[in-house]
Design a protein around this motif. Structure first.
Motif, PDB file in Angstrom:
ATOM      1  N   TYR A  32      86.433  37.993  12.033  1.00 41.22           N
ATOM      2  CA  TYR A  32      85.930  38.767  12.788  1.00 41.22           C
ATOM      3  C   TYR A  32      84.628  38.462  13.288  1.00 41.22           C
ATOM      4  N   VAL A  36      83.553  36.579  16.593  1.00 41.19           N
ATOM      5  CA  VAL A  36      82.649  37.304  17.646  1.00 41.19           C
ATOM      6  C   VAL A  36      81.298  36.848  17.664  1.00 41.19           C
ATOM      7  N   SER A  37      80.604  36.501  16.714  1.00 41.94           N
ATOM      8  CA  SER A  37      79.156  36.175  16.845  1.00 41.94           C
ATOM      9  C   SER A  37      79.066  34.617  17.333  1.00 41.94           C
ATOM     10  N   THR A 104      81.173  45.251  11.890  1.00 38.23           N
ATOM     11  CA  THR A 104      80.495  45.229  13.293  1.00 38.23           C
ATOM     12  C   THR A 104      78.783  45.484  13.344  1.00 38.23           C
ATOM     13  N   LEU A 107      76.930  42.186  13.472  1.00 39.76           N
ATOM     14  CA  LEU A 107      76.920  41.430  14.509  1.00 39.76           C
ATOM     15  C   LEU A 107      75.537  41.041  15.136  1.00 39.76           C
TER      16      LEU A 107
END
Length: 231
Positions: A32, A36-37, A104, A107
């Motif tokens: 994840y 995302v990053s 999260t 991030l």
């Protein structure tokens, strides 16, 4: 009291301390954070790279100043060690996301740390394009947007894909560092569960899973680079 070599080897073979449900959760968290990053680093890094390249080639005094500012910012964030960057960005992360913990919460630091790195790779990729091709587009009256879309991006695409592959692999390592300070993921599992409790089998499994992720990213990157590169 430390474990003997035989005890360590036996532990690594039998893996009595490994909770596979924890391993899968940690793997998901690492994926994840990495995916995302990487997506946001690609977007912001590409924009920064384009701005660096275009402003560096402009003869306008304003463009030169603009290049100096962007270049300084890129170099600044590239120079800050990642673990220090996480600490510096705690107020910003808390303000934007409302949390500084978990996947999260890591991030912003991952994205801000990776985007400048990829921006330089983008700039280098553009510089490797034949200058004659770019000059021909300018001489035909093409706008800056057209040159970017029709010349720079298509010509540099293999290098751009290769660059984001390198960036994604670097981000896997950064997620491991972020995990040590509570971001979750395989780094967190290896440190908090494996290292602090002297459970070598957990460290081994975490390391192997990180390596597998890296190998998969490299394979995917090489596959697309070879498909795109027509030379």
């Amino acid at each position: 009291m430390g474990k003997s070599l035989n005890e360590i080897l036996h532990e690594m073979i039998t893996m009595p301390n490994v909770d596979w449900s924890e391993v899968w959760v940690a793997t998901y968290e690492t994926l994840y954070m990495t995916i995302v990053s990487t997506i946001f680093a690609f977007i912001f890094g590409l924009i920064l790279g384009v701005l660096l390249f275009i402003s560096a080639r402009s003869k306008s005094p304003f463009a030169r100043v603009f290049y100096s500012i962007i270049s300084f910012i890129v170099n600044l964030f590239r120079a800050i060690p990642f673990i220090i960057l996480i600490l510096i960005l705690i107020p910003f992360t808390s303000l934007v996301l409302g949390t500084i913990s978990g996947p999260t919460g890591a991030l912003p630091a991952l994205i801000i740390g990776a985007a400048p790195f990829y921006a330089r790779l983008v700039e280098i990729a553009f510089k490797e394009i034949d200058k004659g091709v770019i000059e021909a587009a300018w001489s035909m009256g093409a706008s800056t947007t057209t040159v970017i879309r029709k010349v720079l991006l298509p010509e540099a695409m293999p290098a751009l894909v290769s660059g984001i592959t390198v960036t994604a692999i670097a981000l896997v390592g950064s997620t491991a560092i972020a995990g040590v300070i509570g971001a979750g993921g395989l780094g967190n599992l290896a440190y908090l569960t494996g290292f602090t409790r002297n459970q070598n089998d957990v460290i081994l499994v975490s390391t192997v899973f990180i390596l597998i992720i890296v190998f998969i990213i490299q394979y995917i990157g090489d596959f697309f680079t070879n498909r795109i590169d027509k030379r």
